[in-house]
Design an enzyme around this catalytic site. Structure first.
Site, PDB file in Angstrom:
ATOM      1  N   THR A  13      32.778  38.890  33.569  1.00  0.00           N
ATOM      2  CA  THR A  13      32.081  37.653  33.933  1.00  0.00           C
ATOM      3  C   THR A  13      33.049  36.612  34.498  1.00  0.00           C
ATOM      4  OG1 THR A  13      30.564  38.091  32.121  1.00  0.00           O
ATOM      5  CG2 THR A  13      30.529  35.866  33.009  1.00  0.00           C
ATOM      6  N   ALA A  33      46.126  22.676  46.620  1.00  0.00           N
ATOM      7  CA  ALA A  33      47.332  23.289  46.030  1.00  0.00           C
ATOM      8  C   ALA A  33      48.547  23.204  46.956  1.00  0.00           C
ATOM      9  CB  ALA A  33      47.031  24.749  45.697  1.00  0.00           C
ATOM     10  N   ARG A  45      38.794  47.950  32.973  1.00  0.00           N
ATOM     11  CA  ARG A  45      38.758  49.160  32.130  1.00  0.00           C
ATOM     12  C   ARG A  45      38.029  50.303  32.824  1.00  0.00           C
ATOM     13  NH1 ARG A  45      37.313  46.928  26.453  1.00  0.00           N
ATOM     14  NH2 ARG A  45      35.689  46.147  27.790  1.00  0.00           N
ATOM     15  N   GLU A 129      43.307  25.979  30.261  1.00  0.00           N
ATOM     16  CA  GLU A 129      42.155  25.056  30.298  1.00  0.00           C
ATOM     17  C   GLU A 129      40.832  25.772  30.010  1.00  0.00           C
ATOM     18  OE1 GLU A 129      42.075  21.376  31.174  1.00  0.00           O
ATOM     19  OE2 GLU A 129      40.348  22.008  29.998  1.00  0.00           O
ATOM     20  N   ILE A 136      34.586  22.232  31.278  1.00  0.00           N
ATOM     21  CA  ILE A 136      34.997  20.842  31.010  1.00  0.00           C
ATOM     22  C   ILE A 136      36.527  20.761  30.987  1.00  0.00           C
ATOM     23  CG2 ILE A 136      34.814  18.875  29.424  1.00  0.00           C
ATOM     24  CD1 ILE A 136      32.415  20.236  28.115  1.00  0.00           C
ATOM     25  N   GLU A 190      30.315  36.039  22.876  1.00  0.00           N
ATOM     26  CA  GLU A 190      31.547  36.819  22.764  1.00  0.00           C
ATOM     27  C   GLU A 190      31.203  38.298  22.663  1.00  0.00           C
ATOM     28  OE1 GLU A 190      34.758  35.357  22.844  1.00  0.00           O
ATOM     29  OE2 GLU A 190      33.345  33.898  23.574  1.00  0.00           O
ATOM     30  N   LYS A 205      38.837  27.307  19.296  1.00  0.00           N
ATOM     31  CA  LYS A 205      38.931  26.184  20.242  1.00  0.00           C
ATOM     32  C   LYS A 205      39.385  24.905  19.524  1.00  0.00           C
ATOM     33  CE  LYS A 205      35.299  28.321  23.025  1.00  0.00           C
ATOM     34  NZ  LYS A 205      33.840  28.463  23.157  1.00  0.00           N
TER      35      LYS A 205
HETATM   36  N1  HSE Z   1      31.108  32.631  23.551  1.00  0.00           N
HETATM   37  C1  HSE Z   1      31.607  31.391  24.043  1.00  0.00           C
HETATM   38  C2  HSE Z   1      30.522  30.330  23.927  1.00  0.00           C
HETATM   39  C3  HSE Z   1      32.019  31.564  25.480  1.00  0.00           C
HETATM   40  O1  HSE Z   1      29.363  30.700  23.714  1.00  0.00           O
HETATM   41  O2  HSE Z   1      30.818  29.163  24.006  1.00  0.00           O
HETATM   42  C4  HSE Z   1      32.862  30.448  26.014  1.00  0.00           C
HETATM   43  O3  HSE Z   1      34.056  30.304  25.302  1.00  0.00           O
END
Ligand code: HSE
Length: 438
Positions: A13, A33, A45, A129, A136, A190, A205
């Site tokens: 993705t 840049a 993979r 980032e 964001i 995830e 995070k």
């Molecule tokens: N699984 C994470 C979320 C993806 O739903 O925020 C972005 O880090």
């Protein structure tokens, strides 16, 4: 000037989104840049899988090691996720003198201290980032935009999947599992969705945000983590009735004796902007002593949004390629020799307000007993709601909102309340934050 050559690890993705954004906005990006950015090699993979991007002109390989050792590549973008293989590849890219851009929050939260030390030693940059809050630019905002502030606290909705689930449950009364399946289909969740629903992704995070806010090493193991899997539609409805919304928050706060780092479902007043951040959107509210509160809002997941952050990091790296490594923005916002260990408070020592829900016998004196237990511990009650009994039921829902108290006191009070004869089953507890300046 020759294009900067990029190697991608992962073409899922975010990898696909990165190729698309670089292709779509290539001219604008190189004007910013000062050089063109070209993806020359990518690993995946399974090379037979269909992609969201074109791979024309990109050399493809199933061996990620080929990318990190390719002498033509200047910047490696790590988008494979996970920690073992990703750590090995990132350290190897650094050892080979390559700059690294990663969206991997688990990798940075768990191994960032080691990775940054290796990068520092080798004079290369590691930019991350995209690891926090998707599109964001929150890392840049805290690390650079708020560099003049003492950060007092921050509170964020930093998991899009969890926020999507809570929003759909509240707005449409949808089932938890059904909404989660949709989030997976949309590419928000995830690989292991328990990371989303049990708060682990948000804790990764928050670990990063806490470190750049307070100038402390990354300490994921010190974060208190609670997910949303036990939130019921009953609690969502009571929150609404009391003028609150339930949001899954990551909170980092300076406190007496250290800092708080905690991730848990939280009642917040419905009038707060953060309470109205819905769906997959993320938002982080930062309280700085000079700027006051500033709020950052945007898409927390998804191909293009996350690619936006990856590409911004690529531009940052390209702009500083010729700069003296000592003059670069430090990885964790503070100069490496100024990073200092700060104790993270145990959850029992954190002070917050509470929502309590229990099933109380419908007879005189039960509420008084509960109030007595709270009063004995100096826990002041802000609101009480008792519902009428449903036909044939001898217990009624009793809901209390309390003022702030040390969590250790509240734990003892809950144990005593659960032992009362007039209280049936466990007490549901959700922390309450008003998110005002202090
Ligand atoms: N699984 C994470 C979320 C993806 O739903 O925020 C972005 O880090």
């Amino acid at each position: 000037m020759k294009p900067v050559k990029i190697g991608l690890l992962g073409l899922g993705t975010v990898g696909g989104g990165t190729v698309n954004v670089l292709e779509r906005n290539g001219a604008e990006i190189s004007r910013r840049a000062g050089r063109a950015l070209k993806v020359v090699q990518a690993s995946a993979r399974d090379l037979t899988k269909s992609r969201i991007c074109s791979t024309e002109g990109i050399a493809l390989t199933e061996r990620s090691e080929d990318v990190v050792s390719n002498p033509d590549i200047d910047i490696v973008v790590e988008l494979i996720g996970g920690t073992d293989k990703a750590l090995e590849l990132v350290l190897s890219a650094i050892a080979n003198g390559k700059h690294v851009v990663t969206a991997n929050k688990a990798l940075i939260a768990l191994h960032g201290n080691e990775i940054f030390a290796a990068a520092q030693e080798r004079g290369v940059m590691v930019a991350f980032e995209a690891a926090v809050a998707g599109g964001i630019p929150i890392i840049k905002a805290i690390r650079e935009g708020l560099a003049g502030n003492r950060i007092e606290w921050l509170a964020g909705i930093i998991n899009g999947t969890g926020n999507f689930i809570l929003t759909e449950m509240r707005d449409k009364g949808r089932d938890f599992a059904d909404v989660l399946a949709e989030a997976q289909k949309l590419g928000y969740a995830e690989a292991d969705p328990t990371f989303d629903v049990e708060g682990i992704d948000a804790a990764h995070k928050l670990t990063i945000l806490g470190s750049i806010a307070f100038g402390k090493p990354l300490r994921f193991d010190k974060v208190y983590v609670e997910g949303i899997s036990k939130i019921t539609s009953e609690d969502i409805d009571y929150a609404e009735e009391l003028g609150y919304r339930i949001k899954h928050l990551g909170i980092a706060r300076r406190a007496n004796g250290g800092v708080e780092l905690r991730v848990h479902p939280t009642f917040i007043p419905e009038r707060r902007l953060l309470a109205n951040v819905d769906g997959v959107m993320n938002a982080v509210l930062v309280q700085g002593d000079a700027a006051g509160p500033t709020l950052y809002y945007g898409a927390g997941a998804g191909a293009d949004a996350t690619a936006s952050a990856v590409v911004a990091d690529l531009v940052d790296v390209v702009r500083t390629l010729a700069a003296d490594p000592e003059a670069r923005v430090p990885h964790l916002a503070f100069q490496p020799d100024a990073i200092s260990e700060v104790p993270v408070l145990a959850m029992e020592d954190v002070e917050t307000a509470y929502y309590l829900r229990m099933a109380a016998a419908d007879r005189p004196g039960v509420l008084a007993e509960v109030a007595h237990i709270l009063g004995e511990r100096g826990i002041s009650i802000e609101a009480v709601v008792q519902k009428a009994p449903e036909a044939g039921m001898d217990h009624v829902p009793l809901i209390l909102l309390t003022h702030r108290v040390r969590e250790g006191e509240m734990n003892e009070a809950i144990n005593r309340i659960e032992a009362l004869e007039g209280i049936q089953g466990a007490v549901t507890r959700i922390r309450v934050e008003h998110l005002d300046a202090n």
